[in-house]
Every structure is written in structure tokens, then in C-alpha cells.
Design an enzyme around this catalytic site. Structure first.
Site, mmCIF file in Angstrom:
data_model
loop_
_atom_site.group_PDB
_atom_site.id
_atom_site.type_symbol
_atom_site.label_atom_id
_atom_site.label_comp_id
_atom_site.label_asym_id
_atom_site.label_seq_id
_atom_site.Cartn_x
_atom_site.Cartn_y
_atom_site.Cartn_z
ATOM 1 C CD1 TRP A 9 48.561 30.778 46.227
ATOM 2 C CD2 TRP A 9 46.787 30.105 47.557
ATOM 3 N NE1 TRP A 9 48.838 30.685 47.280
ATOM 4 C CE2 TRP A 9 47.935 30.481 48.208
ATOM 5 C CE3 TRP A 9 45.319 30.080 47.776
ATOM 6 C CZ2 TRP A 9 47.824 30.468 49.491
ATOM 7 C CZ3 TRP A 9 45.269 29.987 49.095
ATOM 8 C CH2 TRP A 9 46.330 30.345 50.030
ATOM 9 C CG ASP B 167 46.857 33.902 49.387
ATOM 10 O OD1 ASP B 167 47.032 34.212 50.356
ATOM 11 O OD2 ASP B 167 47.561 34.431 48.331
ATOM 12 C CE LYS C 288 46.937 36.575 52.635
ATOM 13 N NZ LYS C 288 48.027 36.738 51.769
HETATM 14 N N1 SAM Z 1 46.474 33.957 45.857
HETATM 15 C C1 SAM Z 1 47.005 35.020 44.841
HETATM 16 C C2 SAM Z 1 48.133 34.463 44.044
HETATM 17 O O1 SAM Z 1 48.698 33.533 44.477
HETATM 18 O O2 SAM Z 1 48.344 34.897 43.109
HETATM 19 C C3 SAM Z 1 47.410 36.183 45.578
HETATM 20 C C4 SAM Z 1 46.239 36.839 46.364
HETATM 21 S S1 SAM Z 1 46.701 38.567 46.913
HETATM 22 C C5 SAM Z 1 47.506 38.193 48.397
HETATM 23 C C6 SAM Z 1 45.187 39.330 47.616
HETATM 24 C C7 SAM Z 1 44.144 39.367 46.561
HETATM 25 O O3 SAM Z 1 42.895 39.634 47.277
HETATM 26 C C8 SAM Z 1 44.287 40.589 45.900
HETATM 27 O O4 SAM Z 1 44.390 40.204 44.320
HETATM 28 C C9 SAM Z 1 43.096 41.290 45.980
HETATM 29 O O5 SAM Z 1 42.591 41.938 44.786
HETATM 30 C C10 SAM Z 1 41.999 40.356 46.581
HETATM 31 N N2 SAM Z 1 40.856 40.868 47.044
HETATM 32 C C11 SAM Z 1 40.844 41.786 48.395
HETATM 33 N N3 SAM Z 1 39.614 41.973 48.673
HETATM 34 C C12 SAM Z 1 38.853 41.527 47.879
HETATM 35 C C13 SAM Z 1 37.481 41.163 47.786
HETATM 36 N N4 SAM Z 1 36.632 41.687 48.633
HETATM 37 N N5 SAM Z 1 36.894 40.487 46.699
HETATM 38 C C14 SAM Z 1 37.850 39.747 45.644
HETATM 39 N N6 SAM Z 1 39.093 39.961 45.976
HETATM 40 C C15 SAM Z 1 39.577 40.425 46.871
#
Ligand code: SAM
Length: 316
Positions: A55, A126, A166
Site C-alpha cells: 500500500w 490494512d 480493513k
Molecule cells: N497493507 C500491507 C501491504 O500492502 O503490504 C499489508 C498489511 S498486512 C495484511 C497486516 C499488517 O498488520 C502486518 O504487517 C502486521 O504486522 C500489521 N499489524 C498487526 N497488528 C498491528 C499493530 N497492533 N500495530 C501495527 N501493525 C500491526
């Protein structure tokens, strides 16, 4: 699953590698933009839960690079893109990275500081927890990430700005919709074509940020808790009794992306190079410190250990 077999079964995974995106998720944001024009006039943006960074790549390619390459480009006019994730991310041109937990107030403070008193035009999120397969649990953890995102929104988004988040569709979707409606007069739940039908994921597209009059971000959680309670907040279309009966809320739900385009649930034949065999591309940028790294190291160590043991018993 082998690389070629995944390429066949997941057209967006293959296309992402061909087009230089770090993850297939890039297409979701692009398809949301096709429908909602979310980048129009955007100069400052926050990308929450950004790793591995597809993204952020979209934001860089759509906002930063065109501004940088414009004939009248000036450093102070370039868009500001701030990306946050628990995981570190390989650099992306024009993207400031913050490693942190979006549910932690300190992270929000770091983001706010980067904006130096100015506000963002767009916040995207996301975020996804590690999915357990228990829908209620996954939906709950996901909703906590959205609420953390909304907390950051209330501090950094300018009035009239947009928030894309999301969501996991489930029994609390109406509650979430009504909570978002407190801050955004227009909320649509969108399902991009690149998001599989089999997945409960969708995206809340929230437009025209308009917090309630006199709103103090400190009151966010108290206000959200009141939504849907008998003495709740009734100044949206989510009036009391919105879950059922005549006041039941119907959530605007929209499929987006070229509907005649690629279907994420279909397998597509693999193109052969010059009539020869199919060449699978490597991922554009593998995660630099994925949470499963330690598990892989342990697996490798134990496989090596087993091999050494085997050799010992063969020698003896
Ligand atoms: N939008 C990203 C892309 O296009 O590459 C993909 C995102 S991936 C589906 C979900 C991300 O949410 C992961 O990298 C994870 O580390 C992050 N995440 C989950 N919980 C989080 C939190 N509490 N704080 C920060 N990041 C978090």
C-alpha cells in the site's frame, strides 16, 4: 504450495510480482481508488499496518513520485507519507517509516509529531492480526485494530478527510458501521475484486470526516460505547433499535474494481515464455523480519540436527 502452482491459483499474486508490488494487497487499494477516487487532492497520508509495504508503494507511485517528477517540483511541496507497522519494512521512496504498535498511544504521538501540527488528508489501515480461524475472535481482534486506527484518525485527520480500514464481516459489522457513522457521514463497505469471495475481509471507506460538535479525542471510547445502547447516540442514521425491526440498519455494500477483470477465486493458465516453460518470478521484496522467522530458524536447526543424528547412526 510450489511457486508456479501459487502463480496459477492466485492471479493477483502473479500480477503483483510482474508489476513490482511487494504484496497482492496493492490491487485492493488500487481498486478501491478506482471506485472512490481516494487519492484526489491528497498531500498527507498515514498508512497504518503497512508491512511489507505494497500500500505504501501505491501511495508512493500515485502521490509522491508524480509530484517529485513534476517540472515545478519543490521539496516542501512533496506529499508526506508516514507508514507504521510492528514489523520493519524495506525502504520505499518518499515513505517515512515508523516501527510500532498502533494500539499504543506512543505510536500515535510519533505519527502526530511527523505531521508537525498539520493534518492528514487520508488515513489507510490494512491491519490484520494473525488469524486464528475462530471467526468471533478474529473479528474482535480486527475491530480493536480499527478502533486503534480510529483513535489515530481523531488526532491526525483533517475535517473532510477519508479513512479506509480493513474489516472482517461478522455479527458486529452493523455496530462498527454505526460507530464509524458517528464521524463520517458517508461510510461504504467495499469488496475489491482482488479480495477473495471466500475471505470475510472487506474495507470500510469512510468519507468526509466530521467529528461531532465539541468532540474531544479523549472521549472517543466513551462515545463509541454509547452506540447502540438504549440511551445511545442518535444523531446518525443508526437510531436506537438499529439492529432489528423497522430501524434496522442496512449497510451500503459495494463490489469494486473492474468486474470483468481478473477473478481472485479462479485459476488462470500460466503464460509460457517463447513457447517454452513457465518462469515463476521471485517475490518483489520478501518481509525483512517476519514473525515466523524464528520458527523457520528452529525448523532449519532441527532438520540439520536430525541429519547429523542420521549420519552418526549410519557411521556407527
Ligand atoms: N497493507 C500491507 C501491504 O500492502 O503490504 C499489508 C498489511 S498486512 C495484511 C497486516 C499488517 O498488520 C502486518 O504487517 C502486521 O504486522 C500489521 N499489524 C498487526 N497488528 C498491528 C499493530 N497492533 N500495530 C501495527 N501493525 C500491526
Amino acid at each position: 504450495m510450489g511457486k508456479a502452482s501459487r502463480d496459477k491459483r492466485d492471479i493477483y499474486y502473479r500480477k503483483a510480482k510482474e508489476e513490482g508490488w511487494r504484496a497482492r494487497s496493492a490491487f485492493k487499494l488500487l481498486q478501491i481508488d478506482e471506485e472512490f477516487n481516494i487519492f484526489e487532492g491528497v498531500k498527507r497520508v498515514v498508512d497504518l499496518c503497512a508491512a511489507p509495504g505494497s500500500w505504501s508503494q501505491v501511495l508512493s507511485r500515485k502521490l509522491y513520485l508524480p509530484a517529485k517528477l513534476a517540472p515545478d517540483a519543490k521539496d516542501e511541496k512533496l506529499p508526506l507519507i508516514v507508514a507504521i507497522d510492528l514489523q520493519p519494512m524495506a525502504p520505499i521512496e518518499g515513505v517515512i517509516q515508523v516501527q510500532g504498535d498502533i494500539t499504543n498511544a506512543r505510536t500515535a504521538e510519533v505519527v502526530i509529531r511527523h505531521f508537525d501540527g498539520c493534518k492528514a488528508d487520508l488515513v489507510v489501515c490494512d491491519g490484520a492480526p494473525d488469524v486464528t480461524g475462530l471467526h468471533d475472535m478474529d473479528e474482535f481482534v480486527q475491530s480493536q485494530l480499527i478502533l486503534a486506527g480510529l483513535t489515530i484518525v481523531t488526532h491526525v485527520l483533517k475535517e473532510g478527510g477519508k479513512f479506509i480500514a480493513k474489516i472482517f464481516r461478522g455479527k458486529d459489522t452493523s455496530l462498527l458501521y454505526c460507530q464509524l457513522k458517528l464521524f463520517f457521514p458517508v461510510v461504504t463497505f467495499a469488496k475489491p475484486k482482488s479480495s477473495r469471495n471466500s475471505s470475510i475481509e472487506a474495507f470500510a471507506v469512510c468519507e468526509n470526516y466530521s467529528p461531532p460538535e465539541g468532540f474531544n479525542p479523549k472521549d472517543l471510547h466513551r462515545l463509541l460505547e454509547k452506540v447502540g445502547s438504549p440511551s445511545g447516540v442518535d444523531d446518525t442514521d443508526c437510531v436506537s433499535g438499529w439492529l432489528e425491526g423497522p430501524n434496522k440498519v442496512y449497510i451500503p455494500f459495494l463490489a469494486c474494481g473492474d468486474l470483468t477483470g481478473y477473478d481472485s477465486d479462479r485459476s488462470y493458465p500460466l503464460p509460457k515464455v517463447d513457447g517454452g516453460t513457465y518462469q515463476s518470478l521471485d517475490p518483489v521484496q520478501p518481509p525483512i523480519a517476519p514473525p515466523y522467522k524464528r520458527a523457520l530458524e528452529l525448523k532449519k536447526a532441527s532438520t540439520q540436527g536430525f541429519k547429523e543424528l542420521e549420519n552418526l547412526s549410519l557411521d556407527s
